[in-house]
Design an enzyme around this catalytic site. Structure first.
Site, mmCIF file in Angstrom:
data_model
loop_
_atom_site.group_PDB
_atom_site.id
_atom_site.type_symbol
_atom_site.label_atom_id
_atom_site.label_comp_id
_atom_site.label_asym_id
_atom_site.label_seq_id
_atom_site.Cartn_x
_atom_site.Cartn_y
_atom_site.Cartn_z
ATOM 1 N N GLY A 92 54.280 32.509 94.216
ATOM 2 C CA GLY A 92 53.534 32.469 95.374
ATOM 3 C C GLY A 92 54.463 32.175 96.592
ATOM 4 O O GLY A 92 55.999 32.542 96.217
ATOM 5 N N GLU B 285 44.512 59.103 96.209
ATOM 6 C CA GLU B 285 44.842 58.628 94.901
ATOM 7 C C GLU B 285 45.855 59.116 94.077
ATOM 8 O O GLU B 285 47.017 58.585 93.608
ATOM 9 C CB GLU B 285 43.484 58.324 93.920
ATOM 10 C CG GLU B 285 43.806 58.052 92.388
ATOM 11 C CD GLU B 285 44.419 56.571 92.176
ATOM 12 O OE1 GLU B 285 44.575 55.910 93.271
ATOM 13 O OE2 GLU B 285 44.429 56.128 91.155
ATOM 14 N N LYS C 41 49.716 57.708 93.490
ATOM 15 C CA LYS C 41 50.226 57.733 91.948
ATOM 16 C C LYS C 41 51.668 58.249 92.028
ATOM 17 O O LYS C 41 52.414 57.662 91.568
ATOM 18 C CB LYS C 41 49.421 58.377 91.128
ATOM 19 C CG LYS C 41 48.132 57.464 90.777
ATOM 20 C CD LYS C 41 48.578 56.283 89.853
ATOM 21 C CE LYS C 41 47.482 55.080 89.879
ATOM 22 N NZ LYS C 41 46.889 54.651 90.919
ATOM 23 N N GLU D 130 54.387 56.025 94.002
ATOM 24 C CA GLU D 130 54.824 54.609 93.131
ATOM 25 C C GLU D 130 55.534 55.046 91.714
ATOM 26 O O GLU D 130 56.259 54.304 91.560
ATOM 27 C CB GLU D 130 53.554 53.919 92.967
ATOM 28 C CG GLU D 130 52.527 53.988 91.993
ATOM 29 C CD GLU D 130 51.479 52.939 91.857
ATOM 30 O OE1 GLU D 130 50.360 53.286 91.512
ATOM 31 O OE2 GLU D 130 51.916 51.634 91.953
HETATM 32 O O1 M6R Z 1 44.301 44.243 91.142
HETATM 33 P P1 M6R Z 1 43.932 45.017 92.238
HETATM 34 O O2 M6R Z 1 43.154 45.963 91.697
HETATM 35 O O3 M6R Z 1 43.306 44.291 93.535
HETATM 36 O O4 M6R Z 1 45.373 45.872 92.763
HETATM 37 C C1 M6R Z 1 45.116 46.580 94.113
HETATM 38 C C2 M6R Z 1 46.372 47.131 94.289
HETATM 39 O O5 M6R Z 1 47.673 46.629 94.302
HETATM 40 C C3 M6R Z 1 46.643 48.502 93.035
HETATM 41 O O6 M6R Z 1 45.536 49.360 92.796
HETATM 42 C C4 M6R Z 1 47.803 49.237 93.447
HETATM 43 O O7 M6R Z 1 47.864 50.146 94.643
HETATM 44 C C5 M6R Z 1 47.965 49.986 92.262
HETATM 45 N N1 M6R Z 1 49.730 49.970 91.904
HETATM 46 C C6 M6R Z 1 48.020 51.539 92.309
HETATM 47 O O8 M6R Z 1 48.319 52.285 91.134
#
Ligand code: M6R
Length: 616
Positions: free
Chosen positions: A103, A485, A489, A492
């Protein structure tokens, strides 16, 4: 962000902590460290910048004395770079107390100033070390580790999960949480703490949720939970719904590859028990009963990253089926722009982890404004469902790779179920129309299995493109979130420029990006749909081809109209238009995985990222 594990019991704590950290590494991999109270009653720490493997090798080369009490941490850096010095644990009370933290302590600068004036010295740039020093001082005054924690948290602002151990208190680990995750694992003569249940699921499947602003003290034979004022609180035990093997690679080269292969199961398991004889059954909506759903005048879907793209698909489906206005918004934008919401607004939050801080804060805000709240979440016992009035769990199983894949298709499936349920409650679709859509959904897992088989050549395609510096993705209508999407992908995982566009927007600017050789993925809608945008998308393809783009079309099997204009076609099985995204997205997940693999990158732990984003 940051994985945390704590252990007390008869077994080797180093072993338990390292096993836990290996399952939590997806939460952050800038550094790793452990602190253990040895059998000689001395506290020892070992920590290193880099992935967990560096720490493992170091402990193998030069072991530290083991014991039965310890804490372990894997870091995603916030305050201070990823160095040995900034790695956790941090020490207080002249090295006798160790602390780990997840945190951000927002008032750390003023606290540090105070401690410096009082003669304390620091060895790191972190906010966490300030808390370690404070805890050490509080323990020296009180001689009680739980009280020391209470005194410290009373002075902290921000979000935190903290664990502390002190060498005077072997057999005791004290934890605290505010807006950051922590769960208890109950063993037999041993107990565990973890950022999530993955930390200890190998040892026990009995877990206990710790609420907001609570402190927990674990000893081998006891667990005590209080609020920040020391008043005992009631806890709820639950059984973890999956076993340790579900969070292991099981022979796959990466978690991401394994999780893509599980996309058909993720949809099937999310549907399981929720459709019966042509009807959608969602008893878990609880207080969000038919009367509440019928009274809504608006739905706002919130989420971040991939979850937000799933939410975008929800807007198309719910608005079309249930005829209620639906918007999607990024949680962090929604939270801070003073949105107009009230008791007739349903805020649907989407999160795989259930811990994304931006979404958690947005849910709390929505509740505070009187909105009704529902979460769609993959992680039992996590914070976002606990802050919501009801939860629809996606049963995708644990998702370990940082890139979200199977969670996405499960989230979209849950939204479709919600949309059909709302349509039934509000009488906007006939029983036959609902049954037809349910049948479409039930057929998706089988079709996804076909997509996986048909995508076998994507690895070769990606191999040819390993040097590519930019890829664009185009889609219209429900193909647009799929394009976004696909681009996310690729960014990242492969670290290359990638952008998703609504195909209709192309001529309003982005077409200027097209130059000879530019790779463009196009999600082509079905030509069978009378309202289909198919001819318009084929025209878009021609426009970019005329400017030299290399087009890879994701198109329905047998779509002859697209063949002459695409360099490659990845076929997907036939499905009703609303359900096509569930099929079209999978080749894009595979493409990103394969391109990153061709570039020699770590697909499970891409740089600078963490699976669970628990800071704002
Ligand atoms: O755990 P969450 O679904 O809330 O996470 C949301 C985003 O951080 C998550 O989808 C992120 O964009 C991924 N790394 C995408 O592949």
């Amino acid at each position: 962000m940051c994985g945390i594990v704590g252990y007390v019991g008869p077994n080797s704590s180093i072993d338990v902590l390292l096993r836990g950290l290996s399952r939590l590494e997806y939460r952050g991999y800038d550094s790793a460290g452990v602190a253990v109270i040895g059998t000689d009653a001395h506290l020892r720490t070992r920590k290193h910048a880099g992935k967990l493997k560096v720490l493992l090798d170091e402990l193998k080369a030069s072991p530290i004395q083991d014991g039965q009490t310890g804490i372990g941490h894997t870091r995603w850096a916030t305050h201070g770079g990823p160095t040995d010095g900034n790695a956790h644990p941090h020490l207080g009370d002249a090295g006798k107390l160790a602390l780990i933290h997840n945190g951000i302590i927002e008032n750390f600068a003023s606290l540090k100033e105070e401690l410096l004036l009082d003669g304390e010295t620091f060895t790191s740039e972190t906010d966490s070390e300030v808390v370690a020093i404070m805890a050490g001082r509080a323990y020296r005054e009180t001689g009680d580790l739980t009280r020391a924690m209470r005194e410290v948290v009373a002075r902290l602002e921000g979000a935190f999960t903290l664990l502390i151990v002190h060498e005077d208190r072997p057999g005791e680990v004290v934890g605290a949480r505010r807006n950051s995750p922590l769960v208890i694992g109950l063993g037999d003569g041993e107990n565990f703490l973890g950022s999530d249940v993955a930390a200890f699921v190998e040892f026990t499947r009995r877990a206990v949720e710790i609420g907001q602003d609570q402190i927990v003290t674990i000893r081998p034979d006891s667990v005590e939970v209080t609020d920040f004022d020391g008043n005992p609180v009631e806890t709820r035990e639950y059984e973890i719904a999956w076993d340790a093997s579900a969070s292991e690679k099981g022979g796959w080269s990466s978690f991401m590859r394994k999780e893509i292969s599980e996309e058909p199961d993720a949809v099937a398991n999310t549907l399981r028990g929720r459709v019966h004889e042509g009807e959608v059954l969602l008893p878990e909506l609880g207080v969000l009963d038919d009367a509440v759903l019928a009274s809504l005048d608006r739905i706002v879907i919130i989420g971040c990253g991939t979850a937000a793209y799933a939410g975008m698909l929800g807007t198309y489906a719910i608005e079309s089926w249930a005829r209620i206005p639906v918007e999607v918004e990024l949680s962090h934008e929604f939270r801070y722009r003073n949105p107009v919401i009230n008791e007739r607004t349903l805020v649907v939050s989407i999160s795989q982890s259930g811990e994304t801080m931006d979404t958690l804060m947005a849910v709390k805000y929505a509740r505070g404004e009187g909105a009704r709240t529902l979460s769609i979440c993959n992680t039992q016992g996590s914070s976002i469902p606990r802050e919501s009035e009801a939860v629809l769990y996606t049963h995708a199983g644990p998702e370990v790779a940082v890139a979200s894949t199977k969670a996405f298709v499960a989230q979209v499936t849950a939204l479709y179920l919600l949309g059909l349920h709302l349509a039934s409650v509000r009488g906007t679709l006939s029983a036959d129309e609902i049954t037809a859509s349910i049948n479409e959904l039930l057929a998706i897992p089988g079709k996804l299995a076909d997509v996986l088989i048909a995508s076998a050549d994507i690895g070769q395609l990606a191999g040819w493109m390993a040097d590519t510096r930019s890829v664009l993705f185009l889609g219209r209508n429900v193909g647009f979130p799929v394009a976004l999407e696909g681009a996310l992908k690729l960014k990242e995982l492969a670290y290359i420029h990638a952008e998703g566009f609504a195909a209709g927007e192309l001529k309003h600017g982005p077409i200027a990006l097209i130059e000879p050789g530019q790779i463009v993925f196009v999600i082509v809608p079905s030509p069978r749909d009378p309202n289909s945008l198919h001819p318009k998308v084929v025209s878009n393809i021609q426009e970019i081809r005329a400017r030299g783009a290399r087009v890879i079309a994701i198109a329905e099997k047998g779509d002859a109209a697209v063949l002459p204009f695409a360099d490659e076609v990845i076929p997907i099985p036939l499905a009703a238009p609303m359900f096509e995204p569930l099929l079209a997205v999978v080749p894009l997940h595979i493409f990103a995985l394969e391109l990153a693999t061709a570039k020699g990158l770590d697909v499970d732990q891409p740089r600078n990222l963490a699976k669970s984003v628990t800071v704002e």
